[in-house]
Design a protein around this motif. Structure first.
Motif, PDB file in Angstrom:
ATOM      1  N   THR A   1     -11.016  -9.972  59.891  1.00 43.33           N
ATOM      2  CA  THR A   1     -12.042  -9.589  60.877  1.00 43.33           C
ATOM      3  C   THR A   1     -13.284 -10.460  60.748  1.00 43.33           C
ATOM      4  OG1 THR A   1     -12.941  -7.918  59.384  1.00 43.33           O
ATOM      5  CG2 THR A   1     -11.234  -7.187  60.910  1.00 43.33           C
ATOM      6  N   LYS A   2     -13.120 -11.725  60.413  1.00 44.02           N
ATOM      7  CA  LYS A   2     -14.282 -12.580  60.171  1.00 44.02           C
ATOM      8  C   LYS A   2     -15.092 -12.891  61.426  1.00 44.02           C
ATOM      9  CE  LYS A   2     -11.455 -16.729  60.079  1.00 44.02           C
ATOM     10  NZ  LYS A   2     -10.933 -17.780  59.236  1.00 44.02           N
ATOM     11  N   LYS A   3     -14.555 -12.604  62.598  1.00 41.53           N
ATOM     12  CA  LYS A   3     -15.310 -12.831  63.834  1.00 41.53           C
ATOM     13  C   LYS A   3     -16.351 -11.735  64.072  1.00 41.53           C
ATOM     14  CE  LYS A   3     -11.811 -15.590  66.025  1.00 41.53           C
ATOM     15  NZ  LYS A   3     -10.887 -15.790  67.110  1.00 41.53           N
ATOM     16  N   ILE A   4     -16.149 -10.587  63.461  1.00 44.58           N
ATOM     17  CA  ILE A   4     -17.110  -9.478  63.560  1.00 44.58           C
ATOM     18  C   ILE A   4     -17.816  -9.394  62.208  1.00 44.58           C
ATOM     19  CG2 ILE A   4     -17.433  -7.043  64.101  1.00 44.58           C
ATOM     20  CD1 ILE A   4     -14.620  -7.134  65.388  1.00 44.58           C
ATOM     21  N   ASP A   5     -19.011  -9.963  62.157  1.00 44.88           N
ATOM     22  CA  ASP A   5     -19.711 -10.128  60.878  1.00 44.88           C
ATOM     23  C   ASP A   5     -19.933  -8.819  60.123  1.00 44.88           C
ATOM     24  OD1 ASP A   5     -19.823 -12.851  61.201  1.00 44.88           O
ATOM     25  OD2 ASP A   5     -21.830 -12.831  62.108  1.00 44.88           O
ATOM     26  N   TRP A   6     -20.450  -7.813  60.811  1.00 51.80           N
ATOM     27  CA  TRP A   6     -20.781  -6.562  60.126  1.00 51.80           C
ATOM     28  C   TRP A   6     -19.527  -5.869  59.576  1.00 51.80           C
ATOM     29  CZ3 TRP A   6     -18.758  -1.971  61.798  1.00 51.80           C
ATOM     30  CH2 TRP A   6     -18.235  -1.933  63.102  1.00 51.80           C
ATOM     31  N   LEU A   7     -18.401  -5.975  60.294  1.00 51.45           N
ATOM     32  CA  LEU A   7     -17.157  -5.362  59.834  1.00 51.45           C
ATOM     33  C   LEU A   7     -16.588  -6.117  58.626  1.00 51.45           C
ATOM     34  CD1 LEU A   7     -15.195  -3.076  60.404  1.00 51.45           C
ATOM     35  CD2 LEU A   7     -13.972  -4.604  61.963  1.00 51.45           C
ATOM     36  N   MET A   8     -16.683  -7.449  58.671  1.00 50.90           N
ATOM     37  CA  MET A   8     -16.214  -8.267  57.556  1.00 50.90           C
ATOM     38  C   MET A   8     -17.002  -7.938  56.286  1.00 50.90           C
ATOM     39  SD  MET A   8     -16.233 -12.403  57.056  1.00 50.90           S
ATOM     40  CE  MET A   8     -17.999 -12.453  56.920  1.00 50.90           C
ATOM     41  N   VAL A   9     -18.312  -7.875  56.399  1.00 51.62           N
ATOM     42  CA  VAL A   9     -19.159  -7.576  55.237  1.00 51.62           C
ATOM     43  C   VAL A   9     -18.862  -6.175  54.707  1.00 51.62           C
ATOM     44  CG1 VAL A   9     -21.543  -7.213  54.507  1.00 51.62           C
ATOM     45  CG2 VAL A   9     -20.957  -9.195  55.906  1.00 51.62           C
ATOM     46  N   THR A  10     -18.657  -5.227  55.606  1.00 48.11           N
ATOM     47  CA  THR A  10     -18.346  -3.857  55.193  1.00 48.11           C
ATOM     48  C   THR A  10     -17.039  -3.814  54.404  1.00 48.11           C
ATOM     49  OG1 THR A  10     -19.453  -3.003  57.166  1.00 48.11           O
ATOM     50  CG2 THR A  10     -17.978  -1.497  56.008  1.00 48.11           C
ATOM     51  N   PHE A  11     -16.007  -4.497  54.905  1.00 50.76           N
ATOM     52  CA  PHE A  11     -14.731  -4.531  54.188  1.00 50.76           C
ATOM     53  C   PHE A  11     -14.887  -5.188  52.814  1.00 50.76           C
ATOM     54  CE2 PHE A  11     -12.000  -4.267  58.242  1.00 50.76           C
ATOM     55  CZ  PHE A  11     -11.752  -2.921  58.024  1.00 50.76           C
ATOM     56  N   PHE A  12     -15.632  -6.284  52.747  1.00 49.23           N
ATOM     57  CA  PHE A  12     -15.831  -6.969  51.461  1.00 49.23           C
ATOM     58  C   PHE A  12     -16.588  -6.080  50.473  1.00 49.23           C
ATOM     59  CE2 PHE A  12     -15.167 -11.289  53.452  1.00 49.23           C
ATOM     60  CZ  PHE A  12     -14.021 -11.545  52.731  1.00 49.23           C
ATOM     61  N   ILE A  13     -17.639  -5.429  50.931  1.00 48.67           N
ATOM     62  CA  ILE A  13     -18.423  -4.569  50.033  1.00 48.67           C
ATOM     63  C   ILE A  13     -17.575  -3.408  49.528  1.00 48.67           C
ATOM     64  CG2 ILE A  13     -20.362  -2.955  49.947  1.00 48.67           C
ATOM     65  CD1 ILE A  13     -21.894  -4.936  51.737  1.00 48.67           C
ATOM     66  N   LEU A  14     -16.822  -2.757  50.428  1.00 50.81           N
ATOM     67  CA  LEU A  14     -15.960  -1.649  49.999  1.00 50.81           C
ATOM     68  C   LEU A  14     -14.880  -2.138  49.027  1.00 50.81           C
ATOM     69  CD1 LEU A  14     -15.480   0.375  53.310  1.00 50.81           C
ATOM     70  CD2 LEU A  14     -16.774   1.046  51.282  1.00 50.81           C
ATOM     71  N   GLY A  15     -14.324  -3.315  49.290  1.00 50.17           N
ATOM     72  CA  GLY A  15     -13.307  -3.868  48.393  1.00 50.17           C
ATOM     73  C   GLY A  15     -13.853  -4.159  47.010  1.00 50.17           C
ATOM     74  N   VAL A  16     -15.022  -4.757  46.959  1.00 52.18           N
ATOM     75  CA  VAL A  16     -15.635  -5.065  45.663  1.00 52.18           C
ATOM     76  C   VAL A  16     -15.971  -3.777  44.916  1.00 52.18           C
ATOM     77  CG1 VAL A  16     -17.685  -6.052  44.568  1.00 52.18           C
ATOM     78  CG2 VAL A  16     -16.470  -7.345  46.317  1.00 52.18           C
ATOM     79  N   ILE A  17     -16.462  -2.771  45.633  1.00 46.97           N
ATOM     80  CA  ILE A  17     -16.777  -1.488  44.994  1.00 46.97           C
ATOM     81  C   ILE A  17     -15.521  -0.868  44.393  1.00 46.97           C
ATOM     82  CG2 ILE A  17     -17.457   0.908  45.483  1.00 46.97           C
ATOM     83  CD1 ILE A  17     -19.585  -0.238  47.380  1.00 46.97           C
ATOM     84  N   MET A  18     -14.409  -0.945  45.121  1.00 42.40           N
ATOM     85  CA  MET A  18     -13.162  -0.365  44.602  1.00 42.40           C
ATOM     86  C   MET A  18     -12.659  -1.123  43.369  1.00 42.40           C
ATOM     87  SD  MET A  18     -11.161   0.707  48.049  1.00 42.40           S
ATOM     88  CE  MET A  18      -9.989   1.805  47.303  1.00 42.40           C
ATOM     89  N   VAL A  19     -12.778  -2.436  43.363  1.00 48.00           N
ATOM     90  CA  VAL A  19     -12.344  -3.215  42.199  1.00 48.00           C
ATOM     91  C   VAL A  19     -13.238  -2.921  40.993  1.00 48.00           C
ATOM     92  CG1 VAL A  19     -12.104  -5.553  41.279  1.00 48.00           C
ATOM     93  CG2 VAL A  19     -11.217  -5.020  43.550  1.00 48.00           C
ATOM     94  N   VAL A  20     -14.539  -2.821  41.211  1.00 49.30           N
ATOM     95  CA  VAL A  20     -15.460  -2.491  40.116  1.00 49.30           C
ATOM     96  C   VAL A  20     -15.184  -1.079  39.606  1.00 49.30           C
ATOM     97  CG1 VAL A  20     -17.890  -2.064  39.559  1.00 49.30           C
ATOM     98  CG2 VAL A  20     -17.245  -4.121  40.810  1.00 49.30           C
ATOM     99  N   LEU A  21     -14.921  -0.150  40.518  1.00 50.07           N
ATOM    100  CA  LEU A  21     -14.601   1.219  40.112  1.00 50.07           C
ATOM    101  C   LEU A  21     -13.315   1.248  39.284  1.00 50.07           C
ATOM    102  CD1 LEU A  21     -15.367   4.214  40.305  1.00 50.07           C
ATOM    103  CD2 LEU A  21     -14.003   4.331  42.386  1.00 50.07           C
ATOM    104  N   SER A  22     -12.338   0.437  39.650  1.00 47.07           N
ATOM    105  CA  SER A  22     -11.101   0.390  38.858  1.00 47.07           C
ATOM    106  C   SER A  22     -11.381  -0.151  37.456  1.00 47.07           C
ATOM    107  CB  SER A  22     -10.039  -0.438  39.555  1.00 47.07           C
ATOM    108  OG  SER A  22     -10.329  -1.801  39.456  1.00 47.07           O
ATOM    109  N   CYS A  23     -12.282  -1.114  37.341  1.00 46.54           N
ATOM    110  CA  CYS A  23     -12.652  -1.627  36.013  1.00 46.54           C
ATOM    111  C   CYS A  23     -13.298  -0.532  35.173  1.00 46.54           C
ATOM    112  CB  CYS A  23     -13.588  -2.822  36.143  1.00 46.54           C
ATOM    113  SG  CYS A  23     -12.809  -4.280  36.817  1.00 46.54           S
ATOM    114  N   VAL A  24     -14.128   0.289  35.791  1.00 49.52           N
ATOM    115  CA  VAL A  24     -14.760   1.411  35.083  1.00 49.52           C
ATOM    116  C   VAL A  24     -13.695   2.407  34.635  1.00 49.52           C
ATOM    117  CG1 VAL A  24     -16.315   3.384  35.380  1.00 49.52           C
ATOM    118  CG2 VAL A  24     -16.976   1.142  36.241  1.00 49.52           C
ATOM    119  N   VAL A  25     -12.730   2.690  35.503  1.00 49.09           N
ATOM    120  CA  VAL A  25     -11.656   3.625  35.144  1.00 49.09           C
ATOM    121  C   VAL A  25     -10.822   3.058  33.992  1.00 49.09           C
ATOM    122  CG1 VAL A  25      -9.531   4.726  35.967  1.00 49.09           C
ATOM    123  CG2 VAL A  25     -11.569   4.713  37.415  1.00 49.09           C
TER     124      VAL A  25
END
Length: 130
Positions: free
Chosen positions: A34-58
């Motif tokens: 979804t790189k053509k829709i900037d706000w959606l791309m950033v939202t997906f990236f932020i949520l993805g990074v949060i999930m990966v960081v949360l998995s590291c905490v777990v």
């Protein structure tokens, strides 16, 4: 009748952390699509990074919890395994295990690890003593 298969608590938590990593990566891949829709791309990236960081905490949490687990030898498969709580399952053969003499011979139930069950057991013992 189908036989119930139990899973080790440590393995369940590790599987959850692994699912978080894959879900985070998939969300970030969705961000690339979804790189053509900037706000959606950033939202997906932020949520993805949060999930990966949360998995590291777990993973960090279950690692420290695993250090405190009681190491035992499974009576069924004779392999070393770790046990959390009053009842657990072998990591290798899924055999129900307990170290509590009062629970030997009883049907395997994970409720034996809950605080609610411990309170009920204490109140039953108080009623017996009175």
């Amino acid at each position: 009748m189908a036989q119930l298969v139990y899973s080790s608590k440590i393995n369940k938590i590790r599987s959850f952390a692994l699912i978080l990593i894959f879900a985070g990566i998939l969300l970030m891949y969705g961000g690339i699509l979804t790189k053509k829709i900037d706000w959606l791309m950033v939202t997906f990236f932020i949520l993805g990074v949060i999930m990966v960081v949360l998995s590291c905490v777990v993973y960090l949490w279950i690692g420290t919890l695993s250090l405190k687990a009681v190491p035992i030898i499974c009576p069924n498969c004779e392999k070393p395994t770790k046990m959390l709580g009053r009842v657990d399952a072998c990591m290798h053969c899924k055999q129900p295990l307990t170290l509590d003499k009062n629970l030997e011979g009883k049907e395997f139930d994970e409720k034996y690890n809950t605080k609610k069950y411990k309170k009920e057991l204490k109140s039953q013992q108080k009623n017996k003593d009175n």
